[in-house]
Design an enzyme around this catalytic site. Structure first.
Site, PDB file in Angstrom:
ATOM      1  CD  GLN A   1     -14.890  -0.678  -2.065  1.00  0.00           C
ATOM      2  OE1 GLN A   1     -15.970  -0.946  -1.527  1.00  0.00           O
ATOM      3  NE2 GLN A   1     -14.398  -1.356  -3.082  1.00  0.00           N
TER       4      GLN A   1
ATOM      5  CG  ASN B   1     -11.964  -0.402   4.080  1.00  0.00           C
ATOM      6  OD1 ASN B   1     -12.232  -0.789   5.215  1.00  0.00           O
ATOM      7  ND2 ASN B   1     -10.852   0.249   3.805  1.00  0.00           N
TER       8      ASN B   1
ATOM      9  CG  ASP C   1      -2.107   0.960   1.018  1.00  0.00           C
ATOM     10  OD1 ASP C   1      -3.238   0.482   0.838  1.00  0.00           O
ATOM     11  OD2 ASP C   1      -1.870   2.199   1.019  1.00  0.00           O
TER      12      ASP C   1
ATOM     13  CG  HIS D   1      -8.640  -3.327  -2.441  1.00  0.00           C
ATOM     14  ND1 HIS D   1      -9.603  -2.616  -3.135  1.00  0.00           N
ATOM     15  CD2 HIS D   1      -8.349  -2.595  -1.333  1.00  0.00           C
ATOM     16  CE1 HIS D   1      -9.875  -1.499  -2.483  1.00  0.00           C
ATOM     17  NE2 HIS D   1      -9.133  -1.468  -1.377  1.00  0.00           N
TER      18      HIS D   1
ATOM     19  CG  HIS E   1      -6.917  -2.689   3.216  1.00  0.00           C
ATOM     20  ND1 HIS E   1      -6.203  -1.535   2.982  1.00  0.00           N
ATOM     21  CD2 HIS E   1      -8.113  -2.517   2.597  1.00  0.00           C
ATOM     22  CE1 HIS E   1      -6.939  -0.692   2.261  1.00  0.00           C
ATOM     23  NE2 HIS E   1      -8.104  -1.265   2.018  1.00  0.00           N
TER      24      HIS E   1
ATOM     25  CB  VAL F   1      -9.501   1.387  -5.082  1.00  0.00           C
ATOM     26  CG1 VAL F   1      -9.220   0.679  -6.406  1.00  0.00           C
ATOM     27  CG2 VAL F   1      -8.491   2.513  -4.849  1.00  0.00           C
TER      28      VAL F   1
HETATM   29  P1  5GP Z   1      -9.802   1.363   0.096  1.00  0.00           P
HETATM   30  O1  5GP Z   1      -9.831   2.733   0.718  1.00  0.00           O
HETATM   31  O2  5GP Z   1     -10.509   1.346  -1.239  1.00  0.00           O
HETATM   32  O3  5GP Z   1     -10.230   0.245   1.010  1.00  0.00           O
HETATM   33  O4  5GP Z   1      -8.272   1.054  -0.187  1.00  0.00           O
HETATM   34  C1  5GP Z   1      -7.574   1.594  -1.267  1.00  0.00           C
HETATM   35  C2  5GP Z   1      -6.123   1.545  -0.888  1.00  0.00           C
HETATM   36  O5  5GP Z   1      -5.362   1.730  -2.072  1.00  0.00           O
HETATM   37  C3  5GP Z   1      -5.699   2.641   0.091  1.00  0.00           C
HETATM   38  O6  5GP Z   1      -5.161   2.059   1.268  1.00  0.00           O
HETATM   39  C4  5GP Z   1      -4.659   3.449  -0.688  1.00  0.00           C
HETATM   40  O7  5GP Z   1      -3.578   3.882   0.106  1.00  0.00           O
HETATM   41  C5  5GP Z   1      -4.210   2.464  -1.751  1.00  0.00           C
HETATM   42  N1  5GP Z   1      -3.774   3.098  -2.973  1.00  0.00           N
HETATM   43  C6  5GP Z   1      -4.411   4.091  -3.670  1.00  0.00           C
HETATM   44  N2  5GP Z   1      -3.691   4.439  -4.752  1.00  0.00           N
HETATM   45  C7  5GP Z   1      -2.590   3.648  -4.751  1.00  0.00           C
HETATM   46  C8  5GP Z   1      -1.461   3.544  -5.631  1.00  0.00           C
HETATM   47  O8  5GP Z   1      -1.312   4.251  -6.640  1.00  0.00           O
HETATM   48  N3  5GP Z   1      -0.514   2.606  -5.308  1.00  0.00           N
HETATM   49  C9  5GP Z   1      -0.627   1.799  -4.204  1.00  0.00           C
HETATM   50  N4  5GP Z   1       0.355   0.906  -3.990  1.00  0.00           N
HETATM   51  N5  5GP Z   1      -1.679   1.873  -3.353  1.00  0.00           N
HETATM   52  C10 5GP Z   1      -2.645   2.798  -3.624  1.00  0.00           C
END
Ligand code: 5GP
Length: 132
Positions: free
Chosen positions: A99, A92, A36, A105, A107, A101
């Site tokens: 969430q 999430n 991440d 996925h 974490h 993205v």
């Molecule tokens: P969510 O908030 O959707 O559960 O998790 C999305 C995760 O993707 C976040 O923890 C965020 O830090 C990670 N993330 C977003 N953009 C990027 C990226 O460009 N590269 C990487 N490695 N992680 C990302």
């Protein structure tokens, strides 16, 4: 526009294609593991299916439960490779849960040097970057 509304490839798909940088730690035929970019714990990995057909874990569970089981197995392998005996696996689900993205996925959060904070949904760094 959020990723939910977009028809563009997700950020994870773009990393997988090599279009934007990202540290891919492990790959299988159906999934991959990224570090991440904004870690909320000493070890913070993302376990992602190659397909972006499922926006969240509820869609994945309904549409391809074997792939969900594979993600859990890949999470276990990646955690072990990162030196974690124990880990937290979080999906999430929905904007209100944080969430951002909408390419499902998990974490993987943990601390190779210590134990997780029982009161936190993260691993020792509660709330960072979220609500402050
Ligand atoms: P969510 O908030 O959707 O559960 O998790 C999305 C995760 O993707 C976040 O923890 C965020 O830090 C990670 N993330 C977003 N953009 C990027 C990226 O460009 N590269 C990487 N490695 N992680 C990302």
């Amino acid at each position: 526009m959020t990723e939910r509304e977009s028809t563009e490839p997700s950020v994870f798909t773009r990393i997988l294609r090599g279009e934007i940088p990202g540290e891919i730690l492990l790959q299988t035929d159906d999934a991959f593991v990224l570090r991440d970019i904004a870690p909320k714990a000493p070890v913070h990995l993302l376990v992602v299916p190659r397909t972006d057909a499922y926006r969240d874990v509820t869609e994945l569970a309904a549409g391809d439960p074997r792939l969900l089981a594979h993600l859990v197995e890949v999470a276990r392998t990646a955690a072990a490779q990162a030196g974690l005996d124990s880990f937290r696996l979080i999906f999430n689900t929905g904007l209100g849960a944080g969430q951002t993205v909408f390419h499902v996925h998990g974490h993987v959060l943990g601390d190779p040097a210590g134990s997780l904070d029982e009161d936190s949904m993260t691993a020792g760094m509660p709330g960072e970057g979220r609500d402050s």
